[in-house]
Design a protein around this motif. Structure first.
Motif, PDB file in Angstrom:
ATOM      1  N   GLY A 137       3.535  24.243  40.479  1.00 42.35           N
ATOM      2  CA  GLY A 137       3.742  24.438  39.051  1.00 42.35           C
ATOM      3  C   GLY A 137       3.115  25.702  38.504  1.00 42.35           C
ATOM      4  O   GLY A 137       3.301  26.020  37.335  1.00 42.35           O
ATOM      5  N   SER A 138       2.374  26.442  39.339  1.00 42.98           N
ATOM      6  CA  SER A 138       1.737  27.679  38.867  1.00 42.98           C
ATOM      7  C   SER A 138       2.493  28.930  39.285  1.00 42.98           C
ATOM      8  O   SER A 138       2.130  30.033  38.889  1.00 42.98           O
ATOM      9  N   ASN A 159      10.012  23.527  41.522  1.00 45.53           N
ATOM     10  CA  ASN A 159      10.500  22.409  40.705  1.00 45.53           C
ATOM     11  C   ASN A 159       9.577  21.198  40.740  1.00 45.53           C
ATOM     12  O   ASN A 159      10.011  20.067  40.496  1.00 45.53           O
ATOM     13  N   SER A 160       8.292  21.408  41.047  1.00 48.59           N
ATOM     14  CA  SER A 160       7.356  20.287  41.159  1.00 48.59           C
ATOM     15  C   SER A 160       7.192  19.512  39.862  1.00 48.59           C
ATOM     16  O   SER A 160       6.825  18.331  39.884  1.00 48.59           O
ATOM     17  N   GLN A 161       7.466  20.159  38.726  1.00 47.09           N
ATOM     18  CA  GLN A 161       7.251  19.508  37.436  1.00 47.09           C
ATOM     19  C   GLN A 161       8.416  18.623  37.011  1.00 47.09           C
ATOM     20  O   GLN A 161       8.280  17.850  36.044  1.00 47.09           O
ATOM     21  N   ILE A 162       9.543  18.703  37.719  1.00 46.25           N
ATOM     22  CA  ILE A 162      10.700  17.906  37.291  1.00 46.25           C
ATOM     23  C   ILE A 162      11.133  16.879  38.337  1.00 46.25           C
ATOM     24  O   ILE A 162      11.946  16.008  38.026  1.00 46.25           O
ATOM     25  N   GLY A 183       6.362  26.779  36.419  1.00 46.50           N
ATOM     26  CA  GLY A 183       6.729  25.375  36.484  1.00 46.50           C
ATOM     27  C   GLY A 183       7.813  24.948  35.528  1.00 46.50           C
ATOM     28  O   GLY A 183       8.319  23.820  35.627  1.00 46.50           O
ATOM     29  N   THR A 184       8.201  25.808  34.589  1.00 41.22           N
ATOM     30  CA  THR A 184       9.265  25.502  33.637  1.00 41.22           C
ATOM     31  C   THR A 184      10.599  25.992  34.199  1.00 41.22           C
ATOM     32  O   THR A 184      10.768  27.188  34.468  1.00 41.22           O
TER      33      THR A 184
END
Length: 355
Positions: A137-138, A159-162, A183-184
């Motif tokens: 995410g970084s 894509n770890s945040q989704i 991360g977005t």
């Protein structure tokens, strides 16, 4: 010397996640300077990979940050070891090495977002830059499609945040590299951040600190916003030194150039999970009130020298020792200041073991 046996309730285990900047002295997550070594590029290792530094000059670089290499399943883009043996070159060796490391199967193929790819770029972070893994995410990696004044840019993240379920392979956790930053995910082309028709932009492998980039997706660029990345296309011709690692390094370096457009650095953090074992030691009111120091005992008679130590003993605890079942000392904990102890006092000492 007296001992108290610890029980299960005396132990508590805790894990904390610590993040830090990845580059240089770990004070910043942003990398804007990319220097290669002319000596390393001209040497035998330059046929396989190029090291990237953040300080010094091309003749005397310092601060190694990462290495870039290129793998091709049929050996394209690099010179053959033996012109009489087709398909065997540094790029095929790199492809096979990462296939074993990541997929664990010498007959498998890389599939980025469901699209099979016969080649890839690999960015391998120098081991001195992190303690345990990369921080999902970084990631913000910007690739410039041109070095001209009207340069275009493709910004990538993971894509770890989704994702709701983490995928694992022989290299540990696997996340897809997609369009977006920090991360977005950018969903202007595909809801999942993939390229239009070439799958994801690669693999983000935090546990081995490696990024595998899908050239097919990168070359297509982000077609949803009409950007061209033909200059970032790797050379795949057989028995040809295409300097493919250099192609990617130039594209990353060009994006970090502050002129004429704002600089877009390579951003990434490291992550470390520190496990702490807390041991609670509880001296009761009737325990540890007498000293084992020989100066309190008469050497000739064995009597206590001070009457106050008989009727109203007082000690000062300074150290806690942890022993195994055979009374072997395993660890020592020092108190910040001496702790007074007598028959009217009980204590609770928390010992923290980090590992």
């Amino acid at each position: 010397m007296s001992f108290n046996r610890l029980v299960a309730d005396d132990f508590v285990v805790s894990t904390d996640s610590i993040t830090a900047g990845l580059w240089g002295d770990s004070s910043t997550p942003n990398l804007s300077t990319f220097i290669t070594s002319s000596a390393q590029a001209a040497g035998s290792s330059g046929n396989f990979y190029l090291n990237v530094f953040s300080a010094g000059t091309s003749t005397a670089p310092t601060e190694l940050e990462f290495a870039v290499t290129y793998g091709n399943s049929v050996g394209g883009g690099s010179l053959l070891y033996d012109p009489a043996v087709a398909g065997k070159s540094p790029s095929s060796t790199i492809y096979g090495s990462y296939r074993t490391l990541v997929l664990g199967d010498e007959n498998a193929s890389f599939s980025f977002g469901g699209v099979t790819s016969s080649d890839f770029w690999a960015i391998s972070i120098d081991r001195n830059r992190y303690k345990e893994s990369l921080f999902p995410g970084s990631l913000t990696l910007t690739i410039s499609g041109s070095t001209t004044a009207n340069k275009t840019a493709l910004t990538l993240t993971d894509n770890s945040q989704i994702v709701t379920t983490t995928t694992f392979n022989d290299a540990g956790r696997v996340f897809q590299i997609v369009s977006g930053s920090a991360g977005t995910v950018f969903t202007g082309v595909n809801n999942n951040g993939y390229s239009l028709a070439s799958g994801s932009y690669g693999f983000f492998l935090p546990d081995i600190a490696t990024l595998l980039l899908n050239p097919r997706a990168i070359t297509a660029g982000n077609t949803g916003v009409s950007k061209s990345f033909a200059d970032v296309k790797p050379v795949t011709t057989a028995n040809t030194d295409g300097n493919n690692p250099g192609i990617l390094i130039r594209a990353i370096s060009a994006s970090a150039n502050p002129s004429p457009n704002p600089a877009l650095p390579f951003t990434l953090n490291s992550q470390e999970n520190i496990t702490s074992d807390f041991v609670f030691v509880r001296p009761r009111s009737s325990e540890y009130n007498y000293s084992s120091n020989p100066s309190f005992i008469s050497g000739s008679t064995g009597e206590v020298l001070f009457n106050s130590f008989i009727n109203n003993p007082q000690t000062y605890m300074t150290t806690v020792g942890l022993y195994n079942d055979t009374n072997e000392l395993l660890a020592v904990a020092k108190l910040s200041k001496p702790l007074p102890k007598d028959f009217t006092k009980e204590a609770l000492v928390r010992v923290k073991l980090d590992f």
